[in-house]
Design a protein around this motif. Structure first.
Motif, PDB file in Angstrom:
ATOM      1  N   TYR A  50       0.830  -1.203   0.000  1.00  0.00           N
ATOM      2  CA  TYR A  50       0.000   0.000   0.000  1.00  0.00           C
ATOM      3  C   TYR A  50       0.870   1.261   0.000  1.00  0.00           C
ATOM      4  O   TYR A  50       1.972   1.268   0.552  1.00  0.00           O
ATOM      5  CB  TYR A  50      -0.942   0.016   1.197  1.00  0.00           C
ATOM      6  CG  TYR A  50      -2.086  -0.973   1.098  1.00  0.00           C
ATOM      7  CD1 TYR A  50      -2.360  -1.685  -0.068  1.00  0.00           C
ATOM      8  CD2 TYR A  50      -2.915  -1.193   2.176  1.00  0.00           C
ATOM      9  CE1 TYR A  50      -3.410  -2.571  -0.149  1.00  0.00           C
ATOM     10  CE2 TYR A  50      -3.975  -2.078   2.111  1.00  0.00           C
ATOM     11  CZ  TYR A  50      -4.217  -2.774   0.940  1.00  0.00           C
ATOM     12  OH  TYR A  50      -5.260  -3.642   0.852  1.00  0.00           O
ATOM     13  N   SER A  51       0.325   2.325  -0.569  1.00  0.00           N
ATOM     14  CA  SER A  51       1.060   3.584  -0.709  1.00  0.00           C
ATOM     15  C   SER A  51       1.468   4.190   0.620  1.00  0.00           C
ATOM     16  O   SER A  51       2.589   4.657   0.780  1.00  0.00           O
ATOM     17  CB  SER A  51       0.209   4.608  -1.469  1.00  0.00           C
ATOM     18  OG  SER A  51      -0.056   4.166  -2.764  1.00  0.00           O
ATOM     19  N   ASP A  52       0.543   4.206   1.590  1.00  0.00           N
ATOM     20  CA  ASP A  52       0.836   4.909   2.834  1.00  0.00           C
ATOM     21  C   ASP A  52       0.023   4.330   3.981  1.00  0.00           C
ATOM     22  O   ASP A  52      -1.147   4.653   4.152  1.00  0.00           O
ATOM     23  CB  ASP A  52       0.526   6.396   2.682  1.00  0.00           C
ATOM     24  CG  ASP A  52       0.783   7.193   3.945  1.00  0.00           C
ATOM     25  OD1 ASP A  52       1.709   6.834   4.692  1.00  0.00           O
ATOM     26  OD2 ASP A  52       0.056   8.175   4.175  1.00  0.00           O
ATOM     27  N   VAL A  53       0.660   3.456   4.733  1.00  0.00           N
ATOM     28  CA  VAL A  53       0.105   2.968   5.985  1.00  0.00           C
ATOM     29  C   VAL A  53       1.219   3.113   7.028  1.00  0.00           C
ATOM     30  O   VAL A  53       2.385   3.275   6.669  1.00  0.00           O
ATOM     31  CB  VAL A  53      -0.386   1.496   5.895  1.00  0.00           C
ATOM     32  CG1 VAL A  53      -1.626   1.393   5.027  1.00  0.00           C
ATOM     33  CG2 VAL A  53       0.679   0.583   5.388  1.00  0.00           C
ATOM     34  N   PRO A  54       0.907   3.087   8.308  1.00  0.00           N
ATOM     35  CA  PRO A  54       1.948   3.312   9.328  1.00  0.00           C
ATOM     36  C   PRO A  54       3.123   2.347   9.223  1.00  0.00           C
ATOM     37  O   PRO A  54       2.982   1.208   8.765  1.00  0.00           O
ATOM     38  CB  PRO A  54       1.195   3.097  10.645  1.00  0.00           C
ATOM     39  CG  PRO A  54      -0.226   3.387  10.318  1.00  0.00           C
ATOM     40  CD  PRO A  54      -0.410   2.922   8.898  1.00  0.00           C
ATOM     41  N   PHE A  55       4.302   2.827   9.664  1.00  0.00           N
ATOM     42  CA  PHE A  55       5.505   2.002   9.674  1.00  0.00           C
ATOM     43  C   PHE A  55       5.356   0.841  10.653  1.00  0.00           C
ATOM     44  O   PHE A  55       5.742  -0.279  10.365  1.00  0.00           O
ATOM     45  CB  PHE A  55       6.729   2.833  10.083  1.00  0.00           C
ATOM     46  CG  PHE A  55       7.106   3.893   9.092  1.00  0.00           C
ATOM     47  CD1 PHE A  55       7.371   3.595   7.768  1.00  0.00           C
ATOM     48  CD2 PHE A  55       7.215   5.218   9.496  1.00  0.00           C
ATOM     49  CE1 PHE A  55       7.733   4.571   6.858  1.00  0.00           C
ATOM     50  CE2 PHE A  55       7.575   6.198   8.591  1.00  0.00           C
ATOM     51  CZ  PHE A  55       7.832   5.886   7.271  1.00  0.00           C
ATOM     52  N   SER A  56       4.813   1.121  11.814  1.00  0.00           N
ATOM     53  CA  SER A  56       4.669   0.127  12.864  1.00  0.00           C
ATOM     54  C   SER A  56       3.659  -0.946  12.449  1.00  0.00           C
ATOM     55  O   SER A  56       2.551  -0.628  12.017  1.00  0.00           O
ATOM     56  CB  SER A  56       4.204   0.814  14.152  1.00  0.00           C
ATOM     57  OG  SER A  56       3.519  -0.060  14.991  1.00  0.00           O
ATOM     58  N   SER A  57       4.020  -2.215  12.586  1.00  0.00           N
ATOM     59  CA  SER A  57       3.106  -3.291  12.182  1.00  0.00           C
ATOM     60  C   SER A  57       1.845  -3.290  13.052  1.00  0.00           C
ATOM     61  O   SER A  57       0.754  -3.570  12.565  1.00  0.00           O
ATOM     62  CB  SER A  57       3.801  -4.647  12.247  1.00  0.00           C
ATOM     63  OG  SER A  57       4.232  -4.923  13.557  1.00  0.00           O
ATOM     64  N   LEU A  73      -3.606   4.970  17.562  1.00  0.00           N
ATOM     65  CA  LEU A  73      -2.534   5.610  16.823  1.00  0.00           C
ATOM     66  C   LEU A  73      -2.216   6.955  17.452  1.00  0.00           C
ATOM     67  O   LEU A  73      -3.038   7.562  18.122  1.00  0.00           O
ATOM     68  CB  LEU A  73      -2.943   5.822  15.363  1.00  0.00           C
ATOM     69  CG  LEU A  73      -3.319   4.561  14.595  1.00  0.00           C
ATOM     70  CD1 LEU A  73      -3.771   4.931  13.204  1.00  0.00           C
ATOM     71  CD2 LEU A  73      -2.164   3.601  14.544  1.00  0.00           C
ATOM     72  N   GLN A  74      -1.029   7.437  17.204  1.00  0.00           N
ATOM     73  CA  GLN A  74      -0.635   8.733  17.742  1.00  0.00           C
ATOM     74  C   GLN A  74      -1.403   9.844  17.045  1.00  0.00           C
ATOM     75  O   GLN A  74      -1.722   9.744  15.861  1.00  0.00           O
ATOM     76  CB  GLN A  74       0.874   8.943  17.553  1.00  0.00           C
ATOM     77  CG  GLN A  74       1.695   8.015  18.416  1.00  0.00           C
ATOM     78  CD  GLN A  74       1.314   8.171  19.877  1.00  0.00           C
ATOM     79  OE1 GLN A  74       1.390   9.260  20.425  1.00  0.00           O
ATOM     80  NE2 GLN A  74       0.942   7.099  20.532  1.00  0.00           N
ATOM     81  N   PRO A  75      -1.705  10.929  17.753  1.00  0.00           N
ATOM     82  CA  PRO A  75      -2.425  12.030  17.138  1.00  0.00           C
ATOM     83  C   PRO A  75      -1.622  12.635  15.999  1.00  0.00           C
ATOM     84  O   PRO A  75      -0.400  12.581  15.995  1.00  0.00           O
ATOM     85  CB  PRO A  75      -2.623  13.021  18.284  1.00  0.00           C
ATOM     86  CG  PRO A  75      -1.620  12.647  19.304  1.00  0.00           C
ATOM     87  CD  PRO A  75      -1.331  11.188  19.132  1.00  0.00           C
ATOM     88  N   ARG A  76      -2.333  13.214  15.057  1.00  0.00           N
ATOM     89  CA  ARG A  76      -1.697  13.810  13.897  1.00  0.00           C
ATOM     90  C   ARG A  76      -1.444  15.292  14.156  1.00  0.00           C
ATOM     91  O   ARG A  76      -2.243  15.966  14.791  1.00  0.00           O
ATOM     92  CB  ARG A  76      -2.596  13.648  12.677  1.00  0.00           C
ATOM     93  CG  ARG A  76      -2.897  12.201  12.388  1.00  0.00           C
ATOM     94  CD  ARG A  76      -3.914  12.097  11.290  1.00  0.00           C
ATOM     95  NE  ARG A  76      -4.249  10.706  11.044  1.00  0.00           N
ATOM     96  CZ  ARG A  76      -4.993  10.302  10.072  1.00  0.00           C
ATOM     97  NH1 ARG A  76      -5.502  11.152   9.217  1.00  0.00           N
ATOM     98  NH2 ARG A  76      -5.243   9.027   9.899  1.00  0.00           N
ATOM     99  N   ASP A  77      -0.347  15.790  13.640  1.00  0.00           N
ATOM    100  CA  ASP A  77      -0.056  17.223  13.705  1.00  0.00           C
ATOM    101  C   ASP A  77      -0.590  17.867  12.451  1.00  0.00           C
ATOM    102  O   ASP A  77      -0.325  17.393  11.347  1.00  0.00           O
ATOM    103  CB  ASP A  77       1.460  17.478  13.765  1.00  0.00           C
ATOM    104  CG  ASP A  77       2.077  17.042  15.084  1.00  0.00           C
ATOM    105  OD1 ASP A  77       1.322  16.904  16.043  1.00  0.00           O
ATOM    106  OD2 ASP A  77       3.301  16.854  15.120  1.00  0.00           O
ATOM    107  N   VAL A  78      -1.335  18.940  12.603  1.00  0.00           N
ATOM    108  CA  VAL A  78      -1.841  19.675  11.452  1.00  0.00           C
ATOM    109  C   VAL A  78      -1.004  20.943  11.327  1.00  0.00           C
ATOM    110  O   VAL A  78      -0.927  21.729  12.260  1.00  0.00           O
ATOM    111  CB  VAL A  78      -3.325  20.036  11.610  1.00  0.00           C
ATOM    112  CG1 VAL A  78      -3.794  20.867  10.437  1.00  0.00           C
ATOM    113  CG2 VAL A  78      -4.159  18.776  11.758  1.00  0.00           C
ATOM    114  N   GLN A  79      -0.368  21.085  10.188  1.00  0.00           N
ATOM    115  CA  GLN A  79       0.440  22.278   9.927  1.00  0.00           C
ATOM    116  C   GLN A  79      -0.151  22.984   8.733  1.00  0.00           C
ATOM    117  O   GLN A  79      -0.082  22.497   7.623  1.00  0.00           O
ATOM    118  CB  GLN A  79       1.889  21.903   9.654  1.00  0.00           C
ATOM    119  CG  GLN A  79       2.563  21.260  10.839  1.00  0.00           C
ATOM    120  CD  GLN A  79       4.004  20.920  10.534  1.00  0.00           C
ATOM    121  OE1 GLN A  79       4.443  20.958   9.401  1.00  0.00           O
ATOM    122  NE2 GLN A  79       4.750  20.597  11.570  1.00  0.00           N
TER     123      GLN A  79
END
Length: 180
Positions: free
Chosen positions: A36-43, A172-178
């Motif tokens: 997949y294009s973009d899923v978390p690194f951590s299994s 999952l860890q919260p996302r930072d919005v910039q």
């Protein structure tokens, strides 16, 4: 009168089969999730994301009319935001800028009614303005942008507006919005 274990097993199986045919069902599968294009690194986080997506589709399937079953095969996932390797420590950090980091999902679907295919196709879901929409999912839900996008697709494709909200993915860890 004693009922054998085998008889109890058959009765339970028949009851389960009868109950499942009266309720619309959703079957979600993932094709080559490691690509997949973009899923978390951590299994662990990756498994929770995929389980959260499957649970959301299953929850939406409860709104389908009686006798309809939906099969969904997810072929690609690109979550909102990007993981920032420079900010990685014990947890992955996902940064959202609102630029080219919108959520995307590719899937194949088949909708059946009483065993007959009534709709099928490939779908490419994306939400380029994901940060500008009012989102009914909690800011604690790690998949809130993806769920909103899936809700819109479900409503437009099957004519069913979701009622309520599916269970949040909170681990999952919260996302930072910039915003720039």
């Amino acid at each position: 009168m004693r009922i054998s274990t085998m008889t109890k097993t058959w009765i339970a199986a028949l009851a389960l089969a009868a109950g499942s045919s009266a309720w619309a069902g959703v079957q979600v599968t993932f094709e080559k999730p490691d690509d997949y294009s973009d899923v978390p690194f951590s299994s662990r986080d990756r498994e929770q994301v995929l389980a959260g997506l499957a649970d959301h589709f299953t929850w939406l399937g409860k709104s389908l009319p009686h006798g309809q079953d939906l099969r969904i095969e997810i072929t690609d996932v690109d979550l909102a935001g990007r993981e920032d390797p420079a900010r990685r420590g014990a947890f992955d950090v996902r940064v959202m800028t609102g630029r080219a980091d919108w959520p995307r999902l590719r899937l194949r679907y088949t909708l059946e009614q009483h065993g007959k295919i009534i709709a099928s196709g490939n779908a490419y879901l994306s939400d380029m303005s994901y940060l500008q929409h009012i989102n009914r999912y909690s800011s604690n839900d790690a998949l809130r942008y993806e769920k909103r996008m899936i809700d819109e697709w479900f409503k437009n494709t099957f004519g069913v507006k979701p009622q309520g909200r599916s269970s949040p993915v909170l681990t999952l860890q919260p996302r930072d919005v910039q915003r720039r």
